[in-house]
Motif scaffolding. Sequence first.
Motif, PDB file in Angstrom:
ATOM      1  N   GLU A  60     -15.403  10.576  -6.666  1.00  0.00           N
ATOM      2  CA  GLU A  60     -16.370  11.193  -7.583  1.00  0.00           C
ATOM      3  C   GLU A  60     -17.449  11.908  -6.786  1.00  0.00           C
ATOM      4  O   GLU A  60     -17.865  11.458  -5.724  1.00  0.00           O
ATOM      5  CB  GLU A  60     -17.027  10.129  -8.468  1.00  0.00           C
ATOM      6  CG  GLU A  60     -16.096   9.503  -9.479  1.00  0.00           C
ATOM      7  CD  GLU A  60     -15.741  10.434 -10.619  1.00  0.00           C
ATOM      8  OE1 GLU A  60     -16.530  11.345 -10.927  1.00  0.00           O
ATOM      9  OE2 GLU A  60     -14.648  10.273 -11.186  1.00  0.00           O
ATOM     10  N   GLY A  61     -17.905  13.004  -7.329  1.00  0.00           N
ATOM     11  CA  GLY A  61     -18.985  13.742  -6.706  1.00  0.00           C
ATOM     12  C   GLY A  61     -20.321  13.360  -7.327  1.00  0.00           C
ATOM     13  O   GLY A  61     -20.396  12.608  -8.298  1.00  0.00           O
ATOM     14  N   VAL A  62     -21.379  13.894  -6.779  1.00  0.00           N
ATOM     15  CA  VAL A  62     -22.730  13.630  -7.258  1.00  0.00           C
ATOM     16  C   VAL A  62     -23.283  14.928  -7.837  1.00  0.00           C
ATOM     17  O   VAL A  62     -23.235  15.971  -7.192  1.00  0.00           O
ATOM     18  CB  VAL A  62     -23.624  13.129  -6.105  1.00  0.00           C
ATOM     19  CG1 VAL A  62     -25.044  12.919  -6.580  1.00  0.00           C
ATOM     20  CG2 VAL A  62     -23.047  11.878  -5.487  1.00  0.00           C
ATOM     21  N   ALA A  63     -23.821  14.850  -9.065  1.00  0.00           N
ATOM     22  CA  ALA A  63     -24.390  16.021  -9.705  1.00  0.00           C
ATOM     23  C   ALA A  63     -25.841  16.178  -9.261  1.00  0.00           C
ATOM     24  O   ALA A  63     -26.614  15.224  -9.258  1.00  0.00           O
ATOM     25  CB  ALA A  63     -24.312  15.890 -11.219  1.00  0.00           C
ATOM     26  N   ASP A  64     -26.215  17.390  -8.880  1.00  0.00           N
ATOM     27  CA  ASP A  64     -27.606  17.638  -8.490  1.00  0.00           C
ATOM     28  C   ASP A  64     -28.416  18.049  -9.718  1.00  0.00           C
ATOM     29  O   ASP A  64     -27.931  18.004 -10.839  1.00  0.00           O
ATOM     30  CB  ASP A  64     -27.669  18.695  -7.369  1.00  0.00           C
ATOM     31  CG  ASP A  64     -27.070  20.034  -7.781  1.00  0.00           C
ATOM     32  OD1 ASP A  64     -26.718  20.186  -8.962  1.00  0.00           O
ATOM     33  OD2 ASP A  64     -26.968  20.923  -6.919  1.00  0.00           O
ATOM     34  N   ALA A  66     -29.315  20.905 -10.820  1.00  0.00           N
ATOM     35  CA  ALA A  66     -28.798  22.068 -11.533  1.00  0.00           C
ATOM     36  C   ALA A  66     -27.501  21.745 -12.283  1.00  0.00           C
ATOM     37  O   ALA A  66     -26.978  22.571 -13.014  1.00  0.00           O
ATOM     38  CB  ALA A  66     -28.558  23.216 -10.563  1.00  0.00           C
ATOM     39  N   GLY A  67     -26.958  20.555 -12.078  1.00  0.00           N
ATOM     40  CA  GLY A  67     -25.717  20.155 -12.739  1.00  0.00           C
ATOM     41  C   GLY A  67     -24.480  20.474 -11.936  1.00  0.00           C
ATOM     42  O   GLY A  67     -23.363  20.266 -12.393  1.00  0.00           O
ATOM     43  N   LYS A  68     -24.675  20.977 -10.713  1.00  0.00           N
ATOM     44  CA  LYS A  68     -23.543  21.300  -9.851  1.00  0.00           C
ATOM     45  C   LYS A  68     -23.063  20.029  -9.161  1.00  0.00           C
ATOM     46  O   LYS A  68     -23.848  19.286  -8.572  1.00  0.00           O
ATOM     47  CB  LYS A  68     -23.955  22.341  -8.822  1.00  0.00           C
ATOM     48  CG  LYS A  68     -22.829  22.797  -7.940  1.00  0.00           C
ATOM     49  CD  LYS A  68     -23.286  23.862  -6.958  1.00  0.00           C
ATOM     50  CE  LYS A  68     -22.161  24.238  -6.040  1.00  0.00           C
ATOM     51  NZ  LYS A  68     -22.590  25.135  -4.988  1.00  0.00           N
ATOM     52  N   VAL A  69     -21.758  19.763  -9.257  1.00  0.00           N
ATOM     53  CA  VAL A  69     -21.177  18.558  -8.649  1.00  0.00           C
ATOM     54  C   VAL A  69     -20.822  18.871  -7.211  1.00  0.00           C
ATOM     55  O   VAL A  69     -20.129  19.836  -6.912  1.00  0.00           O
ATOM     56  CB  VAL A  69     -19.932  18.100  -9.429  1.00  0.00           C
ATOM     57  CG1 VAL A  69     -19.304  16.905  -8.771  1.00  0.00           C
ATOM     58  CG2 VAL A  69     -20.279  17.812 -10.878  1.00  0.00           C
ATOM     59  N   THR A  70     -21.307  18.024  -6.294  1.00  0.00           N
ATOM     60  CA  THR A  70     -20.984  18.186  -4.875  1.00  0.00           C
ATOM     61  C   THR A  70     -20.356  16.903  -4.361  1.00  0.00           C
ATOM     62  O   THR A  70     -20.629  15.814  -4.845  1.00  0.00           O
ATOM     63  CB  THR A  70     -22.256  18.488  -4.053  1.00  0.00           C
ATOM     64  OG1 THR A  70     -23.215  17.452  -4.270  1.00  0.00           O
ATOM     65  CG2 THR A  70     -22.853  19.825  -4.437  1.00  0.00           C
ATOM     66  N   GLY A  71     -19.493  17.053  -3.382  1.00  0.00           N
ATOM     67  CA  GLY A  71     -18.878  15.889  -2.747  1.00  0.00           C
ATOM     68  C   GLY A  71     -17.648  15.367  -3.481  1.00  0.00           C
ATOM     69  O   GLY A  71     -17.114  14.323  -3.107  1.00  0.00           O
TER      70      GLY A  71
END
Length: 133
Positions: A60-64, A66-71
Amino acid sequence: MLKEFKDFAMKGNLVDIAVGFVMGAAFNKVVASFTGGIVSPLIGLLFNADFKDLKYVITEGVADEAGKVTGEVAVMYGEFLTNVIDFIIVAFVMFMIVKAVNAMKKKEEPAPEAPKGPSQEELLAEIRDLLKK
């Protein structure tokens, strides 16, 4: 060297291949839009999601903010299957085109046999008879 290259580049087969390549690229865009715009949504109805966006999330990624999922680490199998469908459609159409072209070619008639000349023995007999005279 430039003359040889010009002769090579202007051969009929090379020009035919270039035209086929350009037409194939344009046809691929048509097929991709057909698959992405018509086939994928219909298949997506089965999965209740956009077919091209189907994925298997490994991590699973982490949402910042702005709502963009990273990782996020995921296997994008929906996009892969869409590309496989594109390939199958293109391959089938190319098969049908080659089949049609082969059917349109005139079946080559066998060349008429050349009239048979005298055999070696007949020629030798004729030479012998001429020498006797």
